[in-house]
Design an enzyme around this catalytic site. Structure first.
Site, PDB file in Angstrom:
ATOM      1  N   LYS A   1       0.810  -1.231   0.000  1.00 21.92           N
ATOM      2  CA  LYS A   1       0.000   0.000   0.000  1.00 21.92           C
ATOM      3  C   LYS A   1       0.841   1.278   0.000  1.00 21.92           C
ATOM      4  O   LYS A   1       0.418   2.296  -0.520  1.00 21.92           O
ATOM      5  CB  LYS A   1      -0.951  -0.003   1.197  1.00 21.92           C
ATOM      6  CG  LYS A   1      -2.063  -1.014   0.987  1.00 21.92           C
ATOM      7  CD  LYS A   1      -3.090  -1.024   2.068  1.00 21.92           C
ATOM      8  CE  LYS A   1      -4.039  -2.162   1.752  1.00 21.92           C
ATOM      9  NZ  LYS A   1      -5.290  -2.143   2.408  1.00 21.92           N
TER      10      LYS A   1
ATOM     11  N   ASP B   1      -9.832   2.655   2.161  1.00 18.45           N
ATOM     12  CA  ASP B   1      -9.792   1.829   3.385  1.00 18.45           C
ATOM     13  C   ASP B   1     -10.398   2.513   4.610  1.00 18.45           C
ATOM     14  O   ASP B   1     -11.164   1.900   5.351  1.00 18.45           O
ATOM     15  CB  ASP B   1      -8.338   1.478   3.738  1.00 18.45           C
ATOM     16  CG  ASP B   1      -7.872   0.198   3.064  1.00 18.45           C
ATOM     17  OD1 ASP B   1      -8.725  -0.597   2.620  1.00 18.45           O
ATOM     18  OD2 ASP B   1      -6.639  -0.002   2.985  1.00 18.45           O
TER      19      ASP B   1
HETATM   20  P1  NAP Z   1       1.299  -3.630   5.646  1.00 15.07           P
HETATM   21  O1  NAP Z   1       1.259  -2.286   5.043  1.00 15.07           O
HETATM   22  O2  NAP Z   1       2.318  -4.593   5.167  1.00 15.07           O
HETATM   23  O3  NAP Z   1       1.459  -3.454   7.260  1.00 15.07           O
HETATM   24  C1  NAP Z   1       1.533  -4.580   8.075  1.00 15.07           C
HETATM   25  C2  NAP Z   1       1.575  -4.169   9.545  1.00 15.07           C
HETATM   26  O4  NAP Z   1       1.547  -5.353  10.324  1.00 15.07           O
HETATM   27  C3  NAP Z   1       2.827  -3.419   9.949  1.00 15.07           C
HETATM   28  O5  NAP Z   1       2.541  -2.586  11.050  1.00 15.07           O
HETATM   29  C4  NAP Z   1       3.747  -4.568  10.390  1.00 15.07           C
HETATM   30  O6  NAP Z   1       4.723  -4.198  11.338  1.00 15.07           O
HETATM   31  C5  NAP Z   1       2.753  -5.474  11.078  1.00 15.07           C
HETATM   32  N1  NAP Z   1       3.193  -6.867  11.058  1.00 15.07           N
HETATM   33  C6  NAP Z   1       3.395  -7.645   9.964  1.00 15.07           C
HETATM   34  N2  NAP Z   1       3.809  -8.866  10.338  1.00 15.07           N
HETATM   35  C7  NAP Z   1       3.877  -8.860  11.695  1.00 15.07           C
HETATM   36  C8  NAP Z   1       4.248  -9.810  12.689  1.00 15.07           C
HETATM   37  N3  NAP Z   1       4.669 -11.037  12.341  1.00 15.07           N
HETATM   38  N4  NAP Z   1       4.169  -9.472  13.989  1.00 15.07           N
HETATM   39  C9  NAP Z   1       3.763  -8.228  14.338  1.00 15.07           C
HETATM   40  N5  NAP Z   1       3.413  -7.263  13.463  1.00 15.07           N
HETATM   41  C10 NAP Z   1       3.465  -7.578  12.152  1.00 15.07           C
HETATM   42  O7  NAP Z   1      -0.108  -4.382   5.490  1.00 15.07           O
HETATM   43  P2  NAP Z   1      -1.580  -3.754   5.345  1.00 15.07           P
HETATM   44  O8  NAP Z   1      -1.891  -3.588   3.911  1.00 15.07           O
HETATM   45  O9  NAP Z   1      -1.677  -2.599   6.265  1.00 15.07           O
HETATM   46  O10 NAP Z   1      -2.493  -4.985   5.845  1.00 15.07           O
HETATM   47  C11 NAP Z   1      -2.449  -5.444   7.173  1.00 15.07           C
HETATM   48  C12 NAP Z   1      -3.563  -6.455   7.421  1.00 15.07           C
HETATM   49  O11 NAP Z   1      -4.838  -5.814   7.316  1.00 15.07           O
HETATM   50  C13 NAP Z   1      -3.597  -7.622   6.433  1.00 15.07           C
HETATM   51  O12 NAP Z   1      -3.911  -8.782   7.146  1.00 15.07           O
HETATM   52  C14 NAP Z   1      -4.742  -7.265   5.503  1.00 15.07           C
HETATM   53  O13 NAP Z   1      -5.365  -8.397   4.942  1.00 15.07           O
HETATM   54  C15 NAP Z   1      -5.695  -6.560   6.472  1.00 15.07           C
HETATM   55  N6  NAP Z   1      -6.597  -5.611   5.771  1.00 15.07           N
HETATM   56  C16 NAP Z   1      -7.928  -5.843   5.834  1.00 15.07           C
HETATM   57  C17 NAP Z   1      -8.780  -4.976   5.192  1.00 15.07           C
HETATM   58  C18 NAP Z   1     -10.263  -5.200   5.219  1.00 15.07           C
HETATM   59  O14 NAP Z   1     -10.927  -4.700   4.317  1.00 15.07           O
HETATM   60  N7  NAP Z   1     -10.824  -5.865   6.210  1.00 15.07           N
HETATM   61  C19 NAP Z   1      -8.276  -3.867   4.472  1.00 15.07           C
HETATM   62  C20 NAP Z   1      -6.906  -3.664   4.477  1.00 15.07           C
HETATM   63  C21 NAP Z   1      -6.056  -4.552   5.127  1.00 15.07           C
HETATM   64  P3  NAP Z   1       6.219  -3.737  10.897  1.00 15.07           P
HETATM   65  O15 NAP Z   1       6.100  -2.265  10.620  1.00 15.07           O
HETATM   66  O16 NAP Z   1       7.048  -4.058  12.070  1.00 15.07           O
HETATM   67  O17 NAP Z   1       6.576  -4.530   9.654  1.00 15.07           O
END
Ligand code: NAP
Length: 290
Positions: free
Chosen positions: A66, A102
């Site tokens: 993103k 979002d």
């Molecule tokens: P992103 O930009 O990659 O951010 C991921 C976040 O999660 C970062 O803060 C990262 O921390 C943290 N993280 C990743 N792996 C981790 C771990 N093993 N332990 C602890 N923290 C961890 O991803 P995103 O696009 O924001 O998406 C995040 C989640 O939200 C996904 O599961 C996605 O499917 C979900 N989502 C759902 C919706 C919906 O419509 N319901 C919409 C958007 C996203 P670091 O900074 O330390 O890497």
């Protein structure tokens, strides 16, 4: 001519965007198809330039692209520019323009499902990635007074807090590392939202488990606190199950998925899609063990 839409991310095994958007396309009888593009980080730049070359109409952007997709786009709309993250790309006369739906999708779902009223509230957000950025903006724009960001990588949380501070100078913005959970403020938290992939199907255990245990067993946390998880597969994540068992109100990620997806669909096609059909298709896919 069939217009191509899709979702770009990695991994995508958990994603329900394909059945959700295809259900809307079938119902409306329009000449579009929505596909899954699971792309490795080292191929991101090539994939985006291929999308453009092939004339793809638009695509969603999900974990982990993103923020990192932005340099490959031609333009951002004002909202996405402010947030610094993109979840929707539209091909407008061969120019790729980034949007973000979002935050609005999250807030609409949260309010509809729980009746949450953001004004003057204190929110604890776990995660500081792309989805967190959009949600933080929407919450603060709607009047949230205090936001505590907890992230595995503290520098990323601090970057987000600094960025938010430029737009919301009146808000109280704090950051905490996951290693310092004892420093978490105990009282007066109205909403805890997980924006990390912890609990998501196909993802191994993550290091937010200790944090969750700590929060849910904390006796000073009011049972009126809403525990929200944007992970939607499974529908009831371990966080939500434990929160429900401990007597908290909960909010799942399905509504956000549907509403952010509906807004993206409108950007690509000009049509606001049937959200009830989209929601049913997501729930059907989950029940079928997708
Ligand atoms: P992103 O930009 O990659 O951010 C991921 C976040 O999660 C970062 O803060 C990262 O921390 C943290 N993280 C990743 N792996 C981790 C771990 N093993 N332990 C602890 N923290 C961890 O991803 P995103 O696009 O924001 O998406 C995040 C989640 O939200 C996904 O599961 C996605 O499917 C979900 N989502 C759902 C919706 C919906 O419509 N319901 C919409 C958007 C996203 P670091 O900074 O330390 O890497």
């Amino acid at each position: 001519m069939t217009y191509i839409l899709g979702v770009l991310g990695h991994p995508l095994d958990h994603s329900l965007s394909v059945p959700m958007h295809m259900s809307a396309i079938f119902t409306l009888g329009i000449d579009y198809v929505y596909m899954s593009f699971d792309v490795l980080p080292e191929n991101l730049s090539h994939a985006v330039s291929e999308f453009k070359k092939q004339g793809i109409k638009g695509f969603n952007v999900t974990i982990p692209y993103k923020e990192t997709i932005i340099p490959y786009l031609d333009e951002l709309d004002e909202h996405a520019k402010r947030i610094g993250a993109v979840n929707t790309v539209n091909n407008e006369e061969d120019r790729l323009k980034g949007y973000n739906t979002d935050g609005r999708g999250y807030l609409r779902s949260l309010i509809e499902q729980t009746g949450f009223s953001p004004v003057n509230k204190h929110v604890l957000m776990i995660g500081a990635g792309g989805a967190a950025r959009a949600i933080a903006f929407s919450l603060l724009e709607s009047g949230v007074k205090r936001l505590t960001l907890i992230n595995r990588t503290i520098q990323r949380a601090q970057r987000l807090a600094d960025h938010l501070g430029l737009y919301f100078p009146e808000a109280i913005l704090e950051t905490l590392s996951m290693d310092h959970i004892n420093a978490i403020p105990h009282e007066g938290i109205h909403l805890i939202v997980n924006t990390t992939p912890a609990g998501m199907k196909h993802i191994k255990q993550t290091n937010i488990d200790g944090l969750v245990n700590f929060l849910l067993t904390d006796r000073s946390l009011s049972k009126d606190t809403i525990i929200s998880d944007i992970v939607y597969n499974p529908m009831e994540t371990p966080l939500l199950r434990e929160a429900k068992n401990a007597g908290f109100k909960t909010h799942d990620g399905i509504g956000m998925l549907v509403y952010q997806g509906a807004e993206s669909f409108k950007i690509w096609t000009g049509i606001y899609p049937p959200v009830d059909i989209m929601r049913q298709s997501v729930i059907r896919a989950l029940l079928q063990g997708h």
